[in-house]
Design a protein around this motif. Sequence first.
Motif, PDB file in Angstrom:
ATOM      1  N   GLY A  37      60.703  32.577  65.193  1.00 35.63           N
ATOM      2  CA  GLY A  37      60.779  34.013  65.383  1.00 35.63           C
ATOM      3  C   GLY A  37      61.382  34.774  64.224  1.00 35.63           C
ATOM      4  N   PHE A  38      61.491  34.108  63.042  1.00 38.15           N
ATOM      5  CA  PHE A  38      62.086  34.762  61.881  1.00 38.15           C
ATOM      6  C   PHE A  38      61.184  34.543  60.677  1.00 38.15           C
ATOM      7  CE2 PHE A  38      65.388  33.608  64.902  1.00 38.15           C
ATOM      8  CZ  PHE A  38      65.954  34.855  65.126  1.00 38.15           C
ATOM      9  N   ASN A  39      61.721  34.582  59.497  1.00 41.63           N
ATOM     10  CA  ASN A  39      60.922  34.356  58.295  1.00 41.63           C
ATOM     11  C   ASN A  39      61.737  33.598  57.261  1.00 41.63           C
ATOM     12  OD1 ASN A  39      62.555  36.305  56.872  1.00 41.63           O
ATOM     13  ND2 ASN A  39      61.335  37.929  57.821  1.00 41.63           N
ATOM     14  N   LYS A  40      61.066  33.208  56.192  1.00 41.09           N
ATOM     15  CA  LYS A  40      61.730  32.399  55.175  1.00 41.09           C
ATOM     16  C   LYS A  40      62.866  33.161  54.497  1.00 41.09           C
ATOM     17  CE  LYS A  40      60.800  29.477  51.156  1.00 41.09           C
ATOM     18  NZ  LYS A  40      59.767  28.984  50.219  1.00 41.09           N
ATOM     19  N   LYS A  41      62.683  34.476  54.314  1.00 37.97           N
ATOM     20  CA  LYS A  41      63.731  35.278  53.677  1.00 37.97           C
ATOM     21  C   LYS A  41      65.046  35.168  54.447  1.00 37.97           C
ATOM     22  CE  LYS A  41      64.323  39.569  54.534  1.00 37.97           C
ATOM     23  NZ  LYS A  41      64.187  41.043  54.694  1.00 37.97           N
ATOM     24  N   ILE A  42      64.973  35.329  55.770  1.00 37.25           N
ATOM     25  CA  ILE A  42      66.175  35.251  56.603  1.00 37.25           C
ATOM     26  C   ILE A  42      66.715  33.829  56.614  1.00 37.25           C
ATOM     27  CG2 ILE A  42      67.084  35.537  58.935  1.00 37.25           C
ATOM     28  CD1 ILE A  42      66.417  38.138  57.453  1.00 37.25           C
ATOM     29  N   LEU A  43      65.823  32.848  56.671  1.00 35.60           N
ATOM     30  CA  LEU A  43      66.238  31.444  56.664  1.00 35.60           C
ATOM     31  C   LEU A  43      67.044  31.127  55.408  1.00 35.60           C
ATOM     32  CD1 LEU A  43      65.963  28.597  58.046  1.00 35.60           C
ATOM     33  CD2 LEU A  43      63.969  28.248  56.556  1.00 35.60           C
ATOM     34  N   LYS A  44      66.563  31.588  54.255  1.00 35.54           N
ATOM     35  CA  LYS A  44      67.252  31.296  52.992  1.00 35.54           C
ATOM     36  C   LYS A  44      68.530  32.123  52.843  1.00 35.54           C
ATOM     37  CE  LYS A  44      64.649  28.099  51.204  1.00 35.54           C
ATOM     38  NZ  LYS A  44      64.111  28.151  49.836  1.00 35.54           N
ATOM     39  N   LEU A  74      71.321  27.490  60.331  1.00 36.93           N
ATOM     40  CA  LEU A  74      71.757  28.745  60.941  1.00 36.93           C
ATOM     41  C   LEU A  74      70.580  29.713  61.060  1.00 36.93           C
ATOM     42  CD1 LEU A  74      75.098  29.350  58.981  1.00 36.93           C
ATOM     43  CD2 LEU A  74      74.731  28.040  61.077  1.00 36.93           C
ATOM     44  N   LEU A  75      70.477  30.345  62.220  1.00 37.10           N
ATOM     45  CA  LEU A  75      69.489  31.378  62.467  1.00 37.10           C
ATOM     46  C   LEU A  75      70.190  32.576  63.101  1.00 37.10           C
ATOM     47  CD1 LEU A  75      66.435  29.364  63.861  1.00 37.10           C
ATOM     48  CD2 LEU A  75      66.696  30.361  61.586  1.00 37.10           C
ATOM     49  N   PRO A  76      69.591  33.757  63.012  1.00 38.96           N
ATOM     50  CA  PRO A  76      70.236  34.931  63.623  1.00 38.96           C
ATOM     51  C   PRO A  76      70.385  34.770  65.129  1.00 38.96           C
ATOM     52  CG  PRO A  76      68.482  35.590  62.128  1.00 38.96           C
ATOM     53  CD  PRO A  76      68.361  34.109  62.304  1.00 38.96           C
ATOM     54  N   ALA A  77      71.535  35.161  65.630  1.00 42.23           N
ATOM     55  CA  ALA A  77      71.744  35.146  67.073  1.00 42.23           C
ATOM     56  C   ALA A  77      70.889  36.231  67.718  1.00 42.23           C
ATOM     57  CB  ALA A  77      73.221  35.383  67.387  1.00 42.23           C
ATOM     58  N   LYS A  78      70.699  36.128  68.992  1.00 42.20           N
ATOM     59  CA  LYS A  78      69.921  37.117  69.723  1.00 42.20           C
ATOM     60  C   LYS A  78      70.563  38.496  69.551  1.00 42.20           C
ATOM     61  CE  LYS A  78      67.995  38.142  74.279  1.00 42.20           C
ATOM     62  NZ  LYS A  78      67.908  37.712  75.702  1.00 42.20           N
ATOM     63  N   GLY A  79      69.770  39.444  69.121  1.00 39.30           N
ATOM     64  CA  GLY A  79      70.276  40.794  68.925  1.00 39.30           C
ATOM     65  C   GLY A  79      70.817  41.060  67.533  1.00 39.30           C
ATOM     66  N   ALA A  80      70.904  40.032  66.682  1.00 35.77           N
ATOM     67  CA  ALA A  80      71.411  40.238  65.319  1.00 35.77           C
ATOM     68  C   ALA A  80      70.434  41.087  64.527  1.00 35.77           C
ATOM     69  CB  ALA A  80      71.625  38.891  64.628  1.00 35.77           C
ATOM     70  N   ASN A  81      70.945  42.029  63.754  1.00 31.53           N
ATOM     71  CA  ASN A  81      70.100  42.965  63.020  1.00 31.53           C
ATOM     72  C   ASN A  81      69.795  42.426  61.625  1.00 31.53           C
ATOM     73  OD1 ASN A  81      68.659  45.270  62.454  1.00 31.53           O
ATOM     74  ND2 ASN A  81      70.451  46.409  61.741  1.00 31.53           N
ATOM     75  N   LEU A  82      69.096  41.292  61.574  1.00 32.78           N
ATOM     76  CA  LEU A  82      68.734  40.696  60.293  1.00 32.78           C
ATOM     77  C   LEU A  82      67.236  40.710  60.060  1.00 32.78           C
ATOM     78  CD1 LEU A  82      71.111  37.623  59.976  1.00 32.78           C
ATOM     79  CD2 LEU A  82      70.855  39.466  58.333  1.00 32.78           C
ATOM     80  N   ASN A  83      66.459  40.838  61.104  1.00 31.34           N
ATOM     81  CA  ASN A  83      65.013  40.745  60.986  1.00 31.34           C
ATOM     82  C   ASN A  83      64.367  41.981  61.611  1.00 31.34           C
ATOM     83  OD1 ASN A  83      62.976  39.082  59.919  1.00 31.34           O
ATOM     84  ND2 ASN A  83      62.371  38.420  61.960  1.00 31.34           N
ATOM     85  N   ALA A  84      65.040  43.129  61.448  1.00 28.27           N
ATOM     86  CA  ALA A  84      64.651  44.308  62.206  1.00 28.27           C
ATOM     87  C   ALA A  84      63.547  45.122  61.544  1.00 28.27           C
ATOM     88  CB  ALA A  84      65.877  45.197  62.431  1.00 28.27           C
ATOM     89  N   TYR A  85      63.351  44.961  60.245  1.00 34.02           N
ATOM     90  CA  TYR A  85      62.398  45.824  59.549  1.00 34.02           C
ATOM     91  C   TYR A  85      60.960  45.521  59.952  1.00 34.02           C
ATOM     92  CZ  TYR A  85      59.553  47.905  55.904  1.00 34.02           C
ATOM     93  OH  TYR A  85      58.606  48.610  55.229  1.00 34.02           O
ATOM     94  N   ARG A  86      60.209  46.560  60.282  1.00 31.35           N
ATOM     95  CA  ARG A  86      58.789  46.436  60.570  1.00 31.35           C
ATOM     96  C   ARG A  86      58.109  47.684  60.011  1.00 31.35           C
ATOM     97  NH1 ARG A  86      60.218  42.170  61.557  1.00 31.35           N
ATOM     98  NH2 ARG A  86      59.838  40.793  63.350  1.00 31.35           N
ATOM     99  N   GLU A  87      56.987  47.506  59.350  1.00 37.88           N
ATOM    100  CA  GLU A  87      56.193  48.664  58.895  1.00 37.88           C
ATOM    101  C   GLU A  87      55.546  49.312  60.103  1.00 37.88           C
ATOM    102  OE1 GLU A  87      53.465  47.689  55.862  1.00 37.88           O
ATOM    103  OE2 GLU A  87      54.977  47.021  54.435  1.00 37.88           O
ATOM    104  N   ASP A  88      55.529  50.662  60.123  1.00 31.49           N
ATOM    105  CA  ASP A  88      54.913  51.329  61.264  1.00 31.49           C
ATOM    106  C   ASP A  88      53.456  51.668  61.018  1.00 31.49           C
ATOM    107  OD1 ASP A  88      54.986  53.450  59.527  1.00 31.49           O
ATOM    108  OD2 ASP A  88      56.549  54.558  60.589  1.00 31.49           O
TER     109      ASP A  88
END
Length: 308
Positions: free
Chosen positions: A262-269, A291-305
């Motif tokens: 549910g994340f990406n390589k950028k966050i993983l690294k 380590l991965l972001p906990a539920k609700g962590a604001n690390l993978n929030a960006y999305r193009e609209d």
Amino acid sequence: MTKFATIFFLGSLLYACTPAAPEQTKEIQIENNIERPFSDFELPDHVNFLGTEIQLKDIDLRERYEREIITNAYYHSSTFFILKRSKRWFPLIEKILKEEGLPNDFKYLAVAESGLTQARSYVGALGFWQFMEGTAKDYGLTLNKDIDERKHVEKSTRAACAYLKSAKEKLGSWILAAAAYNRGVNGIQNNLEAQYADNFFDLNLNTETSRYVFRIMALKEIIEHPEKYNFKINTYYNPYQIKEIRVDSTISDLSLWAKNEGFNKKILKKLNPWLISNQLRVEPGKSYVILLPAKGANLNAYREDNGE
């Protein structure tokens, strides 16, 4: 007066009598009203560092300390970011120092080494604690094509603790152990014996090591009292909100694995900089904690609209 001189004189007079443009006047006024930013700082008579009270009445010690205070206080962008990062990384480092039985002040040694970044020096030292490859392996860190645990904050901090404890046992004090982190245990031992000295402050050392301990002391002072040194931090970087996943089998494609989590390589690294390739080979009987972001962590929030 020649014709050319007359023309030049009249032109100069006209220019001198012409009012300055509003923009020019404003710029001059601003320039004249600028307060000079550089000033001395009031230094204490003594500081406590690594459990030792150090008197600063001695001219040599005071001036060496003041040099590092001024250098780091006016090294604005670098010191500013160190202050912001300190709130993210100090809780973890402090916890490990306490568990390993080291003085809390050693967290400032990591600041002096790397600025709390995964820095690489020109000689190849790497990570928060700037381990060279050979020393890293000597203290139990794994280095291979997939992994460089010099960039693993927790494991490299524990390795640094082991080094410092060994240095203290050989040299007799935490301050000498701190100096040895820069000069090497044998180097400090040789200096002590050759100069018939028994402490760091009586040693005649190379410039780098001579400044090193004072730089750590100065960084401690500035980080603990930022406003005294004209740093006003509105927002600090908070610790990452994370969860742990234990992996006991090889991951051939970390990018795909991260996507499936549910994340990406950028966050993983970002959370696991010690993963240095796109795979993680795990030998039988061995495992790694990722380590991965906990539920609700604001690390993978960006999305193009997409303009919607």
